[in-house]
Design a protein around this motif. Structure first.
Motif, PDB file in Angstrom:
ATOM      1  N   CYS A  56       0.794  -1.154   0.084  1.00 60.06           N
ATOM      2  CA  CYS A  56      -0.029   0.064   0.021  1.00 60.06           C
ATOM      3  C   CYS A  56       0.673   1.436   0.042  1.00 60.06           C
ATOM      4  O   CYS A  56       0.208   2.215  -0.125  1.00 60.06           O
ATOM      5  CB  CYS A  56      -1.008   0.116   1.180  1.00 60.06           C
ATOM      6  SG  CYS A  56      -1.958  -1.397   1.236  1.00 60.06           S
ATOM      7  N   LYS A  57       1.985   1.226   0.113  1.00 63.88           N
ATOM      8  CA  LYS A  57       2.997   2.315   0.243  1.00 63.88           C
ATOM      9  C   LYS A  57       3.933   2.551  -1.198  1.00 63.88           C
ATOM     10  O   LYS A  57       4.526   3.407  -1.425  1.00 63.88           O
ATOM     11  CB  LYS A  57       3.900   1.970   1.133  1.00 63.88           C
ATOM     12  CG  LYS A  57       3.531   2.434   2.655  1.00 63.88           C
ATOM     13  CD  LYS A  57       4.538   2.324   3.700  1.00 63.88           C
ATOM     14  CE  LYS A  57       3.978   2.384   5.276  1.00 63.88           C
ATOM     15  NZ  LYS A  57       4.780   2.210   6.205  1.00 63.88           N
ATOM     16  N   LEU A  58       3.423   1.577  -2.215  1.00 63.16           N
ATOM     17  CA  LEU A  58       3.927   1.646  -3.558  1.00 63.16           C
ATOM     18  C   LEU A  58       3.773   2.785  -4.236  1.00 63.16           C
ATOM     19  O   LEU A  58       2.423   3.333  -4.035  1.00 63.16           O
ATOM     20  CB  LEU A  58       3.830   0.408  -4.297  1.00 63.16           C
ATOM     21  CG  LEU A  58       4.461  -0.940  -3.549  1.00 63.16           C
ATOM     22  CD1 LEU A  58       4.042  -2.166  -4.682  1.00 63.16           C
ATOM     23  CD2 LEU A  58       6.019  -1.075  -3.808  1.00 63.16           C
ATOM     24  N   ASN A  59       4.545   3.319  -5.036  1.00 63.52           N
ATOM     25  CA  ASN A  59       4.278   4.599  -5.964  1.00 63.52           C
ATOM     26  C   ASN A  59       3.229   4.354  -6.646  1.00 63.52           C
ATOM     27  O   ASN A  59       2.744   3.629  -7.562  1.00 63.52           O
ATOM     28  CB  ASN A  59       5.446   4.965  -6.848  1.00 63.52           C
ATOM     29  CG  ASN A  59       5.310   6.295  -7.532  1.00 63.52           C
ATOM     30  OD1 ASN A  59       4.778   7.242  -6.974  1.00 63.52           O
ATOM     31  ND2 ASN A  59       5.871   6.400  -8.618  1.00 63.52           N
ATOM     32  N   GLY A  60       1.961   5.215  -6.368  1.00 63.32           N
ATOM     33  CA  GLY A  60       0.742   5.317  -7.289  1.00 63.32           C
ATOM     34  C   GLY A  60      -0.427   4.393  -6.635  1.00 63.32           C
ATOM     35  O   GLY A  60      -1.472   4.338  -7.221  1.00 63.32           O
ATOM     36  N   VAL A  61       0.124   3.520  -5.827  1.00 58.42           N
ATOM     37  CA  VAL A  61      -0.927   2.605  -5.130  1.00 58.42           C
ATOM     38  C   VAL A  61      -1.548   2.938  -3.954  1.00 58.42           C
ATOM     39  O   VAL A  61      -1.081   3.542  -3.199  1.00 58.42           O
ATOM     40  CB  VAL A  61      -0.218   1.208  -5.005  1.00 58.42           C
ATOM     41  CG1 VAL A  61      -1.048   0.265  -4.342  1.00 58.42           C
ATOM     42  CG2 VAL A  61       0.202   0.598  -6.290  1.00 58.42           C
ATOM     43  N   SER A  62      -2.870   2.780  -3.868  1.00 56.28           N
ATOM     44  CA  SER A  62      -3.677   3.236  -2.639  1.00 56.28           C
ATOM     45  C   SER A  62      -4.515   1.991  -2.129  1.00 56.28           C
ATOM     46  O   SER A  62      -4.994   1.395  -2.933  1.00 56.28           O
ATOM     47  CB  SER A  62      -4.719   4.451  -2.658  1.00 56.28           C
ATOM     48  OG  SER A  62      -3.661   5.636  -2.956  1.00 56.28           O
ATOM     49  N   CYS A  63      -4.703   1.601  -0.841  1.00 55.80           N
ATOM     50  CA  CYS A  63      -5.449   0.548  -0.352  1.00 55.80           C
ATOM     51  C   CYS A  63      -6.551   1.202   0.361  1.00 55.80           C
ATOM     52  O   CYS A  63      -6.760   2.334   0.618  1.00 55.80           O
ATOM     53  CB  CYS A  63      -4.534  -0.556   0.409  1.00 55.80           C
ATOM     54  SG  CYS A  63      -3.309  -1.081  -0.535  1.00 55.80           S
ATOM     55  N   ASN A  65      -7.231   0.573   3.520  1.00 54.65           N
ATOM     56  CA  ASN A  65      -6.704   1.125   5.027  1.00 54.65           C
ATOM     57  C   ASN A  65      -5.557   0.470   5.255  1.00 54.65           C
ATOM     58  O   ASN A  65      -5.274  -0.518   4.456  1.00 54.65           O
ATOM     59  CB  ASN A  65      -7.841   1.072   5.911  1.00 54.65           C
ATOM     60  CG  ASN A  65      -8.410  -0.124   6.124  1.00 54.65           C
ATOM     61  OD1 ASN A  65      -7.787  -1.109   6.596  1.00 54.65           O
ATOM     62  ND2 ASN A  65      -9.764  -0.386   5.961  1.00 54.65           N
ATOM     63  N   GLN A  66      -5.006   0.764   6.519  1.00 57.76           N
ATOM     64  CA  GLN A  66      -3.743  -0.014   6.806  1.00 57.76           C
ATOM     65  C   GLN A  66      -3.993  -1.418   7.013  1.00 57.76           C
ATOM     66  O   GLN A  66      -2.811  -2.308   7.197  1.00 57.76           O
ATOM     67  CB  GLN A  66      -3.067   0.829   7.900  1.00 57.76           C
ATOM     68  CG  GLN A  66      -2.489   2.013   7.470  1.00 57.76           C
ATOM     69  CD  GLN A  66      -1.782   2.649   8.600  1.00 57.76           C
ATOM     70  OE1 GLN A  66      -1.895   2.371   9.883  1.00 57.76           O
ATOM     71  NE2 GLN A  66      -1.327   4.041   8.447  1.00 57.76           N
ATOM     72  N   LYS A  67      -5.105  -1.887   7.381  1.00 54.64           N
ATOM     73  CA  LYS A  67      -5.512  -3.397   7.673  1.00 54.64           C
ATOM     74  C   LYS A  67      -5.914  -4.118   6.791  1.00 54.64           C
ATOM     75  O   LYS A  67      -6.044  -5.195   6.704  1.00 54.64           O
ATOM     76  CB  LYS A  67      -6.468  -3.084   9.067  1.00 54.64           C
ATOM     77  CG  LYS A  67      -5.665  -2.604  10.185  1.00 54.64           C
ATOM     78  CD  LYS A  67      -6.582  -2.718  11.478  1.00 54.64           C
ATOM     79  CE  LYS A  67      -6.034  -2.237  12.730  1.00 54.64           C
ATOM     80  NZ  LYS A  67      -6.752  -2.605  13.851  1.00 54.64           N
ATOM     81  N   SER A  73      -7.129   2.114  -5.252  1.00 56.97           N
ATOM     82  CA  SER A  73      -6.672   3.126  -6.389  1.00 56.97           C
ATOM     83  C   SER A  73      -5.067   2.997  -7.087  1.00 56.97           C
ATOM     84  O   SER A  73      -4.478   2.537  -6.132  1.00 56.97           O
ATOM     85  CB  SER A  73      -6.878   4.363  -5.820  1.00 56.97           C
ATOM     86  OG  SER A  73      -6.290   5.326  -6.587  1.00 56.97           O
ATOM     87  N   LEU A  74      -5.430   2.965  -8.417  1.00 57.62           N
ATOM     88  CA  LEU A  74      -4.063   3.162  -9.133  1.00 57.62           C
ATOM     89  C   LEU A  74      -3.790   4.522  -9.760  1.00 57.62           C
ATOM     90  O   LEU A  74      -4.559   4.753 -10.900  1.00 57.62           O
ATOM     91  CB  LEU A  74      -3.802   1.846 -10.182  1.00 57.62           C
ATOM     92  CG  LEU A  74      -3.557   0.503  -9.840  1.00 57.62           C
ATOM     93  CD1 LEU A  74      -3.740  -0.568 -10.515  1.00 57.62           C
ATOM     94  CD2 LEU A  74      -2.337   0.602  -8.804  1.00 57.62           C
ATOM     95  N   ASP A  75      -3.178   5.372  -9.248  1.00 53.82           N
ATOM     96  CA  ASP A  75      -2.975   6.605  -9.909  1.00 53.82           C
ATOM     97  C   ASP A  75      -1.499   6.615 -10.532  1.00 53.82           C
ATOM     98  O   ASP A  75      -0.595   7.059 -10.084  1.00 53.82           O
ATOM     99  CB  ASP A  75      -3.116   7.612  -8.804  1.00 53.82           C
ATOM    100  CG  ASP A  75      -3.007   9.027  -9.135  1.00 53.82           C
ATOM    101  OD1 ASP A  75      -3.093   9.204 -10.363  1.00 53.82           O
ATOM    102  OD2 ASP A  75      -2.837  10.126  -8.286  1.00 53.82           O
ATOM    103  N   LEU A  76      -1.740   6.138 -11.775  1.00 52.02           N
ATOM    104  CA  LEU A  76      -0.399   6.135 -12.701  1.00 52.02           C
ATOM    105  C   LEU A  76      -0.350   7.195 -13.718  1.00 52.02           C
ATOM    106  O   LEU A  76       0.267   6.931 -14.909  1.00 52.02           O
ATOM    107  CB  LEU A  76      -0.274   4.801 -13.053  1.00 52.02           C
ATOM    108  CG  LEU A  76      -0.381   3.585 -12.176  1.00 52.02           C
ATOM    109  CD1 LEU A  76      -0.521   2.080 -12.735  1.00 52.02           C
ATOM    110  CD2 LEU A  76       0.587   3.655 -10.996  1.00 52.02           C
ATOM    111  N   GLY A  77      -0.962   8.403 -13.566  1.00 47.92           N
ATOM    112  CA  GLY A  77      -0.884   9.274 -14.661  1.00 47.92           C
ATOM    113  C   GLY A  77       0.579   9.947 -14.942  1.00 47.92           C
ATOM    114  O   GLY A  77       1.127  10.085 -13.738  1.00 47.92           O
ATOM    115  N   SER A  78       0.845  10.524 -16.022  1.00 47.58           N
ATOM    116  CA  SER A  78       1.778  11.353 -16.100  1.00 47.58           C
ATOM    117  C   SER A  78       3.058  10.669 -15.982  1.00 47.58           C
ATOM    118  O   SER A  78       4.146  11.353 -15.285  1.00 47.58           O
ATOM    119  CB  SER A  78       1.705  12.560 -15.522  1.00 47.58           C
ATOM    120  OG  SER A  78       0.483  13.448 -15.962  1.00 47.58           O
TER     121      SER A  78
END
Length: 224
Positions: A56-63, A65-67, A73-78
């Motif tokens: 969940c801490k990788l670039n562009g990656v959101s989870c 929550n922490q658990k 979400s994958l935010d891989l724009g630009s």
């Protein structure tokens, strides 16, 4: 003893669920990493320690929550990424946002995209090199609030099924090579959502050639 056995079994099942969730998401990300050219190294993801915290801490990656291991979400724009939309997206089962805008993604929009991402809410593929038609199967993305396909090389007509996406609040196909009549259910969006497609007509753009009061009628009046 029965209650302790039940709780122990529940804990084991939950643990397996988390492990499989992480495994699927890792495979999804590995497939994206392998499929797309990444000249700036923005996808230099490491999976040496595939825990919830690390994924969940990788670039562009959101989870969630922490658990919760699931990627939301994958935010891989630009990121100057190129290649085709990766098939491994079908392993990101819980994905709700996919942003690949302002890259160099090419090829068609896969007809399976909505079966890969059944819970997608925001899909932004704008400013790429996507070509071919908008698949009618896009109607399967029933939770879509935002669909942005502007500034690509998409051709053909806008499927009427797009207008059946009842939750759609933001929509744009501007700057493509689309043609034909705009589905009436999409007339609620502003003209700028459709501009830059020479073959498109109908509300909110001008009337289609040959329609009552349209271009054909105006041309006939000009000759009299």
């Amino acid at each position: 003893m029965n209650i302790y056995f039940f709780l122990a079994s529940l804990l084991v099942l939950t643990s397996f669920s988390v492990i499989f969730s992480i495994d699927d998401d890792v495979k999804c990300l590995e497939g994206i990493q392998a499929s797309l050219k990444d000249p700036e190294g923005k996808l230099s993801w490491s999976f040496a320690n595939p825990t919830v915290e690390s994924i969940c801490k990788l670039n562009g990656v959101s989870c969630w929550n922490q658990k919760e291991a699931r990627i939301i979400s994958l935010d891989l724009g630009s990121m100057q990424l190129s290649g085709r939309l990766p098939e491994s997206l079908n392993l990101c089962h819980s994905l709700q946002t996919l942003n690949l805008s302002n890259n160099d993604i090419s090829g068609p929009i896969p007809v399976e995209l909505c079966s890969w991402l059944p819970y997608i809410v925001t899909l932004d593929l704008s400013n790429n090199q996507l070509s071919g038609p908008i698949p009618s199967q896009i109607v399967g993305c029933e939770y879509l609030n935002k669909l942005v396909l502007s500034n690509n090389k998409l051709s053909g007509s806008i499927p009427y099924e797009v207008g059946r996406l009842d939750r759609l609040r933001e929509f744009s196909v501007a700057g493509n090579a689309l043609s034909g009549s705009i589905p009436s259910d999409l007339a609620k969006f502003k003209g700028e959502s459709f501009e830059g497609n020479k073959g498109l007509c109908g509300n909110p753009l001008g009337k289609c050639r040959g329609s009552p009061g349209g271009n054909a009628a105006r041309e006939r009046r000009r000759w009299w």
